[in-house]
Design a protein around this motif. Sequence first.
Motif, mmCIF file in Angstrom:
data_model
loop_
_atom_site.group_PDB
_atom_site.id
_atom_site.type_symbol
_atom_site.label_atom_id
_atom_site.label_comp_id
_atom_site.label_asym_id
_atom_site.label_seq_id
_atom_site.Cartn_x
_atom_site.Cartn_y
_atom_site.Cartn_z
ATOM 1 N N THR A 47 12.682 -5.191 -4.178
ATOM 2 C CA THR A 47 13.559 -4.801 -5.279
ATOM 3 C C THR A 47 12.737 -4.327 -6.472
ATOM 4 O O THR A 47 11.887 -5.058 -6.989
ATOM 5 C CB THR A 47 14.443 -5.980 -5.702
ATOM 6 O OG1 THR A 47 15.230 -6.406 -4.582
ATOM 7 C CG2 THR A 47 15.379 -5.581 -6.835
ATOM 8 N N LYS A 99 17.587 -3.958 -10.355
ATOM 9 C CA LYS A 99 18.878 -4.247 -9.757
ATOM 10 C C LYS A 99 19.426 -3.028 -9.015
ATOM 11 O O LYS A 99 19.554 -1.940 -9.591
ATOM 12 C CB LYS A 99 19.861 -4.678 -10.843
ATOM 13 C CG LYS A 99 21.142 -5.294 -10.304
ATOM 14 C CD LYS A 99 22.010 -5.793 -11.446
ATOM 15 C CE LYS A 99 23.255 -6.471 -10.898
ATOM 16 N NZ LYS A 99 24.148 -6.933 -11.990
ATOM 17 N N PHE A 118 15.597 -0.014 -4.696
ATOM 18 C CA PHE A 118 14.701 -0.636 -3.732
ATOM 19 C C PHE A 118 13.558 0.291 -3.324
ATOM 20 O O PHE A 118 13.690 1.514 -3.318
ATOM 21 C CB PHE A 118 15.485 -1.038 -2.470
ATOM 22 C CG PHE A 118 16.713 -1.841 -2.772
ATOM 23 C CD1 PHE A 118 16.608 -3.166 -3.165
ATOM 24 C CD2 PHE A 118 17.969 -1.263 -2.705
ATOM 25 C CE1 PHE A 118 17.737 -3.919 -3.457
ATOM 26 C CE2 PHE A 118 19.107 -1.991 -3.001
ATOM 27 C CZ PHE A 118 18.985 -3.318 -3.384
#
Length: 605
Positions: free
Chosen positions: A357, A360, A363
């Motif tokens: 990550t 938020k 990725f």
Amino acid sequence: MKNKKAILIVSILAIALFTFIYFNSPLKSNKNYPIVTGSFIQLDLTQNWSDSDWKKELTYLKQNKMNYLVLSGVSQTNGNITKISYKNSNTNYPKLYPNVDPVDLCLKNAQKLNMKVFMDTNYNDEWWQISPENSAWLNSQMERSSLIADDLYRNYHRKYPNAFYGWYFPYEVDNAKFNKFNKYDYLINAINVHLKTLSERNERLPILLSPFMNSSAGTAKEYEADWKYVFSKTNFRKGDVFCPQDCVGSGRLKLEEVNSWYTALRKAVDSKPGMLFWANAENFDYANNSSAPLDRFLKQLTLEQPCVDNIICFSYSHYYSPNNIDSGFNEAYSYYVKKGKLPIKKLDIPQNLTVSTIEKNKFKITWSSPKNSNNICGYEIYRNGTLISRIMTQRKYGGNPQSFTKSITDIPLLREDTKHCTYEVRSLGFSGNVSKPSKPAVVAVDSIKKLPNLLSRNCTYTLLPMPHENYNDAMLKKLTDGKFASVNSVKDKALVGWYTKPIDITIDLGSSKQVEQFMVSYFKDTISWAELPDRASIAVSEDGVNFTPVGLFRIPSVPFSDRYGSKYPLYLTLSRPINARYVKLTSVTKPNYYTFIDEFEVRGN
């Protein structure tokens, strides 16, 4: 006895003669599967090539049964300055490549290998900005092209008469710029001026044109009518070549549309006696500026073969040649030329797939090559079964070495029904075959919860600037009327479009209300130059004068498999409601692209 011996000798000679003719005739090479018989070469690729480089390159082509070259970039005009790529005593023409004469090297090696070259004359890069009705500009380009043609003919035709075969008309015609017969009239006149000059100078060789088409700009039937009109008024003659680009690599035609467009254009060509109809098959992929896996390229050839007299490509030298990319492409295509099928070899599975990550819902996906990476030209990355990225081996010239990495960043589009993303990666082979998937990696993502109260339905709003005239919103009602585009096309009347400029859309809710969620429905279609914005934000106000920023929209990654238009509803949900009467969306359009929106919603609980 003598008669029997004579009969035997005659029979042996007849068999030998047939064998010789057969193995040296089109019957031997005319197999049931299609192959390309030539390639474009843009001379910027060859600017550092020596004589041995040219010999090696043309030998690759010849070994794959190619006999034609289309040489482009011979001279280029920018403004009033024309630069040439060949040696010439005329000091008015600066040299593009001072230390080499690629035209001479090409013709020299083509003559040795019995290959035929269509020679470009001159191209002015103002072509895309100039109106097709600007006859003075068009005619001036034909005058320059004729001067360059005369220069080339005098310098090289007598020296290489068997290789210097024809001319290439470098101005690409399409059905978006040329969409009415009266626009074609100016083109027709310009072409005839050029052909007349060539004929008067006894330099009239076969000429090849390679226009293109876009199914979002018109129909195959309309384009057939356009070219029937052009052919009825132009002085093309027997042996001239109409060779449209198949537009699969550029994305302007879907693969399943190719046959119907070539079928229609075949009828147009048949209206011009003696005109030859070839296909120009594109072996690249616009989505990642890479070489196309061979299975896709061969599907194009299969769809085009029934319609045309011959197929060449753009461009074997750039995208498949061992001079410019991994030799695996050439090895696989050469196998196909000999066997009629692609080599399909089992590929090992990528290893060590991990997802970390970054922030938020954003990725980083990484993986490792298998121990045995033979026959692998790239990797395909999937999210929840959707192909989101294809990493390909890069070209030496025209590629980006940094793009061939085993790592990507992904920002998934958040949805109401998705709480997890499952990532997998597969090895990709030159023939288009893929390995089994890697072990999956799963990560949690936020799902969208659409708030129940739509506060902006049929509210008034202001726009700054006003939309493009072709995609306008004259009554200022489209963006809050609840009507979404029903088809994935910029032609859908629900869509409003802006070109290049940043946009402010300010909704007046009529009175101060508690707002908590904002949704903008964008439409993306690269072929129509419609892209997601660079960035987008929301600000609110009670008086319509003083605005307070409240947040940025997250712009998602566009999947590699999204080729022909998709809707992207983007949500911004606040942690708690705030009071506002006016809600302003600021959306920054990518330069030289359009932003399209069909709805802008404000919601609360």
